[in-house]
Design an enzyme around this catalytic site. Structure first.
Site: not given
Length: 630
Positions: A159-160
């Protein structure tokens, strides 16, 4: 959207941010004007003075905060109490985190970022910060390490990485800077109220009144700031969740992390609320507990249901009851679930890959299918001794220099002399030793991963040492005219990434140039690539060149003319080509691919060359190109 469209969208978001910030400033100036009218009446002089003073405070506040963030994501991580994770850590949780991040970097084609842990935070959260992939930081909380299993940690980190690859990270850090300005008046009001208690009589009333007025205006600034962060952040969080699923090819990881946020008392809210407020728009989960119009993230249940449509709120209630007595332990879950990434053999060095230009452009910064598993394979293929060398403070520089050594003994002798002249005989000797013992039989697909593993160690060196090292890299690459295109590009990639580390805020910008403005630069790059891929066959090289030019400048006729300076002619093309508009960069990647694959196939060595060129031009490409079915 693909990478290039997302970069274009990020640039539009930057413009939108400026517009929203301007409206917020206008609203604050109007409110200050209203307060002045209520106090002294509608007098032009005081109104003008108040407007100028307000603009000055906001402007200076924003400039101060932006300046304080010039060193990039590391500043944000340290502000939140982050502790760096060393490359040689033996702590099982930290080793697992570093392995996940390293594999994710190799799979996505970006340098390994600095890794931090927020040791004082029991909540499950994470963020990525920085101006570019070269100064990026990935930080996770201690709660995430304790509670998440490897799949879930992968999902959070993926996600990051979506924020890193999509250009969100740069916008996020700029948002911190500009929003600080509109909060400055409220901050000044609080300081006055705290330190103005020593005044007496009428002075006390004036001080308290001024402080309360400033805090009132500051409340409006806080309101505007939260609305801007919510407007910029919410849709990007949905995209990042979806990108993480595409990256890891499974929903269980990120969905499991979100369930644990909802099912554990600690949730995702950070303990340091004042600092969390400033970075709330860049966190994996809601770090401050805002909802409705001010929420920076979609509701947790909706995020989970987007990944698992059958999930219901009562399921979360049952998980809360279960974990109340038996909180999850990430490492124990790894053992119970047998979480071992799949392994597969590296392709043969002489194996040909069938690719198309659109296929390669679609893969830029968009790892999918088995890219993560392949990255794990690459990391596992690097022997433990070589991995230790790449992450060792004193050995990383000789290793990278050894990667740049030419096969020709005479050229290598000159490269050795350049190292001795700049860094000393011991470094040159160590580079020679590493080449002889580790690199002679190294698979070509492992060269860039090795450089990626060494990158975090290199950029922590003192600036003078780093400057000397970059000068040495340049000298080794340019030792004579016989340097290979791969050695030249790898050296250039190192220079680009490390120079961005020295001054990240100055080196990153969105380009606006169009292909028609850089015709000669395109011609030079494609001519060098074509010549390098077809040595001794001028006809084949010309066909490769024309295949690339047809992609990028189909209506222009720029004759094939290999530059007399060989690969060193590329020194003049990188900056203009890197300044291309994001969508024009997509066409550029397709053109380079068309040139490399003009005969319908790409060798493993050519695919690594393509990855390196894309890296220099800030278009990160996963490590193994997809293959067309035969």
């Amino acid at each position: 959207m693909n990478f290039f469209e997302r970069q274009a969208q990020a640039r539009r978001n930057s413009t939108r941010l400026i517009a929203l910030f301007s409206l917020a400033v206008l609203g604050i100036v109007v409110m200050v004007g209203v307060l002045v009218v209520l106090i002294v009446g509608p007098r032009p002089g005081p109104l003008l003075a108040a407007a100028v003073a307000t603009l000055a405070v906001i402007g200076l506040g924003s400039l101060f905060r932006i300046s304080s963030l010039r060193s990039g994501g590391e500043t944000v991580a340290q502000q939140l109490g982050g502790v760096p994770v060393s490359e040689d850590t033996r702590d099982p949780q930290l080793r697992r985190l570093r392995n996940v991040v390293e594999e994710m970097s190799i799979a996505s084609g970006v340098p390994v970022p600095k890794i931090y842990v927020l040791e004082q935070e029991a909540a499950i959260n994470a963020f990525a910060a920085g101006y570019s992939t070269s100064d990026a930081v990935v930080a996770v909380t201690r709660g995430a390490l304790d509670r998440l299993n490897r799949d879930e940690l992968q999902g959070v980190v993926a996600h990051e990485y979506s924020h890193i690859l999509n250009g969100d990270m740069r916008l996020n850090i700029r948002l911190i800077g500009v929003l600080f300005g509109i909060l400055m008046i409220g901050i000044i009001g609080r300081k006055i109220l705290i330190h103005g208690r020593g005044f007496r009589n009428s002075a006390t009333i004036v001080v308290i009144g001024g402080a309360l007025a400033a805090m009132l205006v500051g409340s409006l600034g806080m309101l505007f700031g939260r609305m801007i962060k919510a407007g910029v952040s919410r849709s990007r969080e949905v995209l990042a969740d979806a990108s993480a699923v595409q990256f890891t090819r499974q929903t269980a990881g990120i969905a499991g992390a979100l369930k644990k946020i909802g099912g554990l008392d600690s949730g995702s809210r950070l303990a340091h609320r004042e600092d969390a407020e400033e970075v709330s728009h860049m966190l994996f989960g809601d770090g401050v507990g805002l909802s409705g119009l001010f929420a920076t993230h979609p509701p947790l249940i909706k995020r989970i249901q987007a990944l698992e449509p059958g999930f219901r709120p009562d399921h979360l209630t049952r998980l809360q009851q279960q974990w109340m007595t038996h909180p999850p332990d990430g490492l124990q879950e790894d053992l119970a679930l047998g979480l071992v990434a799949p392994s597969e053999a590296l392709p043969q060095k002489d194996r040909a890959l069938a690719v198309t230009p659109p296929m390669v452009a679609a893969q830029v910064a968009h790892p999918h299918d088995d890219d993560y598993a392949r990255a794990h394979t690459l990391v596992m293929a690097i022997s433990d001794p070589l991995h230790d060398v790449a992450t060792h403070r004193e050995a990383a520089m000789p290793l990278v220099l050894a990667l740049l050594f030419d096969d020709d003994e005479g050229v290598r002798g000159r490269q050795h002399a350049e190292i001795v002249a700049r860094m000393g005989a011991s470094v040159a000797t160590e580079a020679d030793h590493l080449r002889e013992t580790h690199l002679l039989e190294l698979h070509p697909m492992l060269r860039m991963p090795l450089a990626s593993l060494a990158f975090p160690v290199l950029r922590r060196r003192p600036r003078p040492e780093l400057a000397t090292f970059l000068d040495t890299v340049h000298a080794v690459v340019h030792a004579d005219q016989k340097v290979s295109l791969f050695e030249y590009c790898l050296g250039r990639l190192l220079e680009v990434q490390l120079r961005e580390t020295l001054d990240p805020a100055r080196n990153i910008r969105f380009g606006r140039r169009k292909p028609g403005n850089v015709k000669q630069e395109f011609a030079t790059l494609l001519a060098v690539v074509a010549q390098a891929g077809n040595p001794g066959d001028k006809g084949a090289a010309q066909r490769a060149y024309l295949a690339g030019m047809q992609r990028v400048l189909p209506r222009d006729h720029v004759p094939y003319a290999p530059p007399a300076g060989g690969v060193q002619a590329l020194d003049d093309v990188w900056e203009p080509l890197d300044a291309l508009d994001p969508l024009a960069k997509q066409v550029m990647v397709e053109a380079i691919t068309a040139s490399v694959s003009h005969d319908g196939q790409v060798s493993v060595a050519e695919s690594e060359l393509l990855r390196t060129i894309c890296g220099v031009l800030h278009c990160p490409l996963p490590p193994t190109l997809e293959q067309l079915p035969h």
